[in-house]
Write a protein that holds these residues in place. Sequence first.
Motif, short mmCIF file in Angstrom:
data_model
loop_
_atom_site.label_atom_id
_atom_site.label_comp_id
_atom_site.label_asym_id
_atom_site.label_seq_id
_atom_site.Cartn_x
_atom_site.Cartn_y
_atom_site.Cartn_z
N SER A 296 -31.72 -10.05 18.75
CA SER A 296 -31.71 -10.97 19.89
C SER A 296 -31.12 -10.25 21.09
O SER A 296 -29.91 -10.00 21.15
CB SER A 296 -30.87 -12.22 19.57
N LEU A 297 -31.97 -9.89 22.04
CA LEU A 297 -31.50 -9.18 23.22
C LEU A 297 -30.63 -10.08 24.10
O LEU A 297 -29.67 -9.61 24.72
CB LEU A 297 -32.69 -8.66 24.03
N ARG A 298 -30.93 -11.35 24.14
CA ARG A 298 -30.12 -12.27 24.94
C ARG A 298 -28.71 -12.37 24.38
O ARG A 298 -27.72 -12.35 25.12
CB ARG A 298 -30.76 -13.64 25.01
N ASP A 299 -28.61 -12.47 23.06
CA ASP A 299 -27.29 -12.53 22.44
C ASP A 299 -26.52 -11.23 22.65
O ASP A 299 -25.30 -11.23 22.82
CB ASP A 299 -27.41 -12.82 20.94
N VAL A 327 -21.27 -2.17 16.33
CA VAL A 327 -22.72 -1.96 16.27
C VAL A 327 -23.39 -3.31 16.10
O VAL A 327 -22.91 -4.18 15.37
CB VAL A 327 -23.12 -1.00 15.13
N TRP A 328 -24.51 -3.48 16.78
CA TRP A 328 -25.23 -4.75 16.80
C TRP A 328 -26.34 -4.70 15.75
O TRP A 328 -27.20 -3.82 15.79
CB TRP A 328 -25.82 -4.98 18.19
N PRO A 329 -26.35 -5.63 14.81
CA PRO A 329 -27.32 -5.57 13.70
C PRO A 329 -28.75 -5.82 14.14
O PRO A 329 -29.01 -6.53 15.11
CB PRO A 329 -26.83 -6.67 12.76
N MET A 330 -29.67 -5.20 13.40
CA MET A 330 -31.10 -5.42 13.61
C MET A 330 -31.71 -5.87 12.29
O MET A 330 -31.36 -5.37 11.23
CB MET A 330 -31.78 -4.15 14.12
N GLU A 331 -32.63 -6.81 12.37
CA GLU A 331 -33.26 -7.41 11.19
C GLU A 331 -34.63 -6.79 10.95
O GLU A 331 -35.43 -6.65 11.88
CB GLU A 331 -33.40 -8.92 11.42
N LEU A 332 -34.89 -6.43 9.72
CA LEU A 332 -36.21 -5.90 9.37
C LEU A 332 -37.20 -7.04 9.22
O LEU A 332 -36.98 -7.99 8.46
CB LEU A 332 -36.15 -5.10 8.06
N VAL A 333 -38.28 -6.97 9.97
CA VAL A 333 -39.37 -7.94 9.89
C VAL A 333 -40.56 -7.26 9.24
O VAL A 333 -41.12 -6.30 9.79
CB VAL A 333 -39.74 -8.48 11.29
N GLU A 334 -40.96 -7.72 8.09
CA GLU A 334 -42.04 -7.07 7.35
C GLU A 334 -43.40 -7.39 7.94
O GLU A 334 -43.75 -8.54 8.18
CB GLU A 334 -42.01 -7.48 5.88
N GLY A 335 -44.15 -6.32 8.22
CA GLY A 335 -45.53 -6.48 8.67
C GLY A 335 -46.46 -5.82 7.66
O GLY A 335 -46.20 -5.83 6.46
N GLU A 336 -47.53 -5.21 8.16
CA GLU A 336 -48.48 -4.55 7.27
C GLU A 336 -48.66 -3.06 7.60
O GLU A 336 -49.42 -2.37 6.94
CB GLU A 336 -49.85 -5.26 7.39
#
Length: 341
Positions: A296-299, A327-336
């Motif tokens: 979330s860039l806004r957060d 450090v700001w966490p990043m979430e893995l979003v699964e694609g193809e």
Amino acid sequence: MKGIRRLAQHLDISIGTVSRALNGRPDVNEETRKRVMAAAQELGYVPNQSGRSLRQGTTNIIGFMIQTGTEITGQGDTFFMSVFDGVQAVFARHKLDLVALLCSSEEDPSDYLRRVVARGFADGLILSATRRHDPRIEFLAERNIPFVTLGRSLTDAGRPWLDLDFEGMAQTAIDRLVARGHRRIAVTRPHDDVNLGYVFVDRCREALAAHGLTLDEELIFRSTPTEAGGYQIARDLLALKERPTAILLVNETIAIGFYQALSEAGVRPGRDIAVIGRYSPHAHFLSPPLTCFRLSLRDLGIALAETLLSTMPAFKHHYPQALVNAVWPMELVEGESDAFG
């Protein structure tokens, strides 16, 4: 004084009382303060900010320094616009204004910053694109100017920073790709001395070593953080005699150009090469869908603003729990796009 004098005459009270009421001074009773505020709204009174700044020794302006130019931002910059939204949401609570300080890619960032500071129009600063060794940090610290950096640096002046979790991104992506059978994995890094490139590549190398693998130097691709940069990375990758079977893209914009160059060569992500990148609004339209890391860039902007204000005496009591050196966490979003393996 014309505006405030007119307001005082309208209310039949002294200019000093009106001034103290407008500035929220505790020595004005609540009934008078309400009368003054209501009259100010009725008469359309706007305070003389220049005069107030001179009296208070502040500008109520915070500067956010970023670099510009097509080599840096490509065809647009959705990253900082979203961060700015979060930053200003916090500053609005305190009637502070955010000003973007746009340093051209053709100008030295340190020279630009010295000019900004000499003009003295900002009460505090947010720096981005921190270098491995960044003289801007020492410059501001020596002058005791409140600031926070978006990004780490080996230059440590004891001032706060927030950074994206590039180590976590590298570790998660490498583990995922190795588990799918990949052994020849390429990575990208920025073209310049920005510190995130070192942080990211170092962790990729460590993560591969933990699996008994090495990161070949020819598989570390440098580029500008733009669509054109991603396009060139793909062209260089396709020209290798022994191509990697997977690649990890550190910047959110380069995936667009990378996909385009692969398409022109008849190479499909998720079928002929596994691709993991960073989320951007544009990535939503890629086919196949990009497996990517999102935040979330806004957060993030909200956290940056609160961290900065926690270092400023006038506001620090509002933010005793502000993040510092985190450090700001990043979430893995699964694609193809990384299905191949």
